[in-house]
Write a protein that holds these residues in place. Structure first.
Motif, mmCIF file in Angstrom:
data_model
loop_
_atom_site.group_PDB
_atom_site.id
_atom_site.type_symbol
_atom_site.label_atom_id
_atom_site.label_comp_id
_atom_site.label_asym_id
_atom_site.label_seq_id
_atom_site.Cartn_x
_atom_site.Cartn_y
_atom_site.Cartn_z
ATOM 1 N N LYS A 1 19.067 6.385 -6.289
ATOM 2 C CA LYS A 1 19.149 7.851 -6.388
ATOM 3 C C LYS A 1 19.337 8.281 -7.839
ATOM 4 O O LYS A 1 20.268 7.856 -8.516
ATOM 5 C CB LYS A 1 20.294 8.365 -5.534
ATOM 6 C CG LYS A 1 20.072 8.107 -4.061
ATOM 7 C CD LYS A 1 21.183 8.634 -3.229
ATOM 8 C CE LYS A 1 20.873 8.332 -1.766
ATOM 9 N NZ LYS A 1 21.935 8.775 -0.880
ATOM 10 N N ALA A 2 18.447 9.150 -8.302
ATOM 11 C CA ALA A 2 18.497 9.629 -9.678
ATOM 12 C C ALA A 2 19.651 10.603 -9.899
ATOM 13 O O ALA A 2 20.014 10.877 -11.042
ATOM 14 C CB ALA A 2 17.176 10.288 -10.048
ATOM 15 N N ASP B 1 22.721 10.011 -8.950
ATOM 16 C CA ASP B 1 23.961 9.227 -9.003
ATOM 17 C C ASP B 1 24.581 9.386 -10.387
ATOM 18 O O ASP B 1 23.863 9.434 -11.392
ATOM 19 C CB ASP B 1 23.649 7.744 -8.722
ATOM 20 C CG ASP B 1 24.891 6.932 -8.468
ATOM 21 O OD1 ASP B 1 25.634 6.683 -9.447
ATOM 22 O OD2 ASP B 1 25.116 6.540 -7.322
ATOM 23 N N TRP C 1 23.406 6.967 -13.111
ATOM 24 C CA TRP C 1 21.986 6.964 -13.439
ATOM 25 C C TRP C 1 21.722 7.296 -14.906
ATOM 26 O O TRP C 1 20.822 6.733 -15.524
ATOM 27 C CB TRP C 1 21.242 7.935 -12.531
ATOM 28 C CG TRP C 1 19.763 7.892 -12.695
ATOM 29 C CD1 TRP C 1 18.990 8.742 -13.439
ATOM 30 C CD2 TRP C 1 18.852 6.948 -12.115
ATOM 31 N NE1 TRP C 1 17.668 8.397 -13.354
ATOM 32 C CE2 TRP C 1 17.557 7.293 -12.534
ATOM 33 C CE3 TRP C 1 19.013 5.850 -11.282
ATOM 34 C CZ2 TRP C 1 16.432 6.585 -12.156
ATOM 35 C CZ3 TRP C 1 17.884 5.151 -10.898
ATOM 36 C CH2 TRP C 1 16.614 5.516 -11.337
ATOM 37 N N GLN C 2 22.474 8.219 -15.482
ATOM 38 C CA GLN C 2 22.239 8.645 -16.867
ATOM 39 C C GLN C 2 23.011 7.822 -17.904
ATOM 40 O O GLN C 2 22.936 8.104 -19.099
ATOM 41 C CB GLN C 2 22.596 10.130 -17.032
ATOM 42 C CG GLN C 2 21.663 11.055 -16.283
ATOM 43 C CD GLN C 2 20.209 10.890 -16.710
ATOM 44 O OE1 GLN C 2 19.902 10.684 -17.882
ATOM 45 N NE2 GLN C 2 19.297 10.968 -15.757
ATOM 46 N N CYS D 1 22.430 1.906 -17.654
ATOM 47 C CA CYS D 1 21.391 2.095 -16.647
ATOM 48 C C CYS D 1 20.035 2.353 -17.307
ATOM 49 O O CYS D 1 19.022 1.802 -16.887
ATOM 50 C CB CYS D 1 21.755 3.247 -15.716
ATOM 51 S SG CYS D 1 20.507 3.559 -14.442
ATOM 52 N N LYS D 2 20.029 3.170 -18.330
ATOM 53 C CA LYS D 2 18.767 3.449 -19.025
ATOM 54 C C LYS D 2 18.171 2.167 -19.603
ATOM 55 O O LYS D 2 16.965 1.944 -19.527
ATOM 56 C CB LYS D 2 18.972 4.483 -20.130
ATOM 57 C CG LYS D 2 19.220 5.877 -19.603
ATOM 58 C CD LYS D 2 19.462 6.852 -20.739
ATOM 59 C CE LYS D 2 19.791 8.235 -20.196
ATOM 60 N NZ LYS D 2 20.069 9.199 -21.260
ATOM 61 N N ARG E 1 16.803 0.000 -16.765
ATOM 62 C CA ARG E 1 15.584 0.592 -16.185
ATOM 63 C C ARG E 1 14.380 0.308 -17.067
ATOM 64 O O ARG E 1 13.283 0.058 -16.575
ATOM 65 C CB ARG E 1 15.754 2.096 -15.983
ATOM 66 C CG ARG E 1 16.579 2.434 -14.753
ATOM 67 C CD ARG E 1 16.580 3.914 -14.467
ATOM 68 N NE ARG E 1 17.466 4.572 -15.427
ATOM 69 C CZ ARG E 1 17.313 5.814 -15.869
ATOM 70 N NH1 ARG E 1 16.313 6.560 -15.458
ATOM 71 N NH2 ARG E 1 18.167 6.338 -16.718
ATOM 72 N N CYS F 1 23.305 1.166 -12.082
ATOM 73 C CA CYS F 1 22.687 2.471 -11.847
ATOM 74 C C CYS F 1 23.111 3.160 -10.560
ATOM 75 O O CYS F 1 22.681 4.288 -10.308
ATOM 76 C CB CYS F 1 21.170 2.328 -11.844
ATOM 77 S SG CYS F 1 20.485 1.786 -13.417
ATOM 78 N N SER F 2 23.911 2.516 -9.731
ATOM 79 C CA SER F 2 24.259 3.111 -8.446
ATOM 80 C C SER F 2 25.734 2.923 -8.127
ATOM 81 O O SER F 2 26.309 1.861 -8.376
ATOM 82 C CB SER F 2 23.417 2.480 -7.332
ATOM 83 O OG SER F 2 23.773 3.009 -6.079
#
Length: 123
Positions: free
Chosen positions: A28-29, A31, A34-35, A39-40, A43, A96-97
């Motif tokens: 889920k973006a 979350d 996520w930012q 996480c970046k 990804r 990321c989650s």
């Protein structure tokens, strides 16, 4: 030799792990993680993951075609790829989650040497 290759392909697809590029899309973006910078970064690694995996696959196919035990070698390489994917997806999920880890990412086995190279067996 063709039947060995067919068996290897069949075994290879038996327990395939999701590609990291596909797994990242399932997260889920919205979350809070996520930012984050971690996480970046992962990804971006997920986007580049397939290229490195394709190089390993090319070399394993060559080994499979040239080796008398090609099916075993190809199956071993494919099993290692699945373990690496699961390990990467686990790290991706953790960075990321906030959701709990899915069951298939909780107990990931270590990468083992092929049986013919295993030096830990009896003396």
């Amino acid at each position: 030799m063709r039947w060995q290759f067919a068996v290897a392909i069949g075994l290879a697809c038996a327990g395939c792990a999701a590609q990291p590029q596909i797994y990242v899309q399932s997260l889920k973006a919205n979350d809070p993680k996520w930012q984050s910078a971690a996480c970046k970064a992962i990804r971006q690694q997920a986007n580049d993951y397939e290229q490195g995996e394709n190089e390993r696959l090319k070399s394993s196919v060559m080994i499979g075609l040239l080796s008398p035990s090609g099916a075993l070698a190809t199956t071993d390489v494919t099993n290692k790829q699945n373990v690496r994917r699961k390990q990467f997806n686990r790290e991706l999920h953790l960075r990321c989650s906030s959701a709990p880890l899915p069951e298939d990412l909780t107990n990931i086995p270590d990468i083992q040497p092929p049986p013919m190279l295993n030096t830990e067996r009896g003396s």
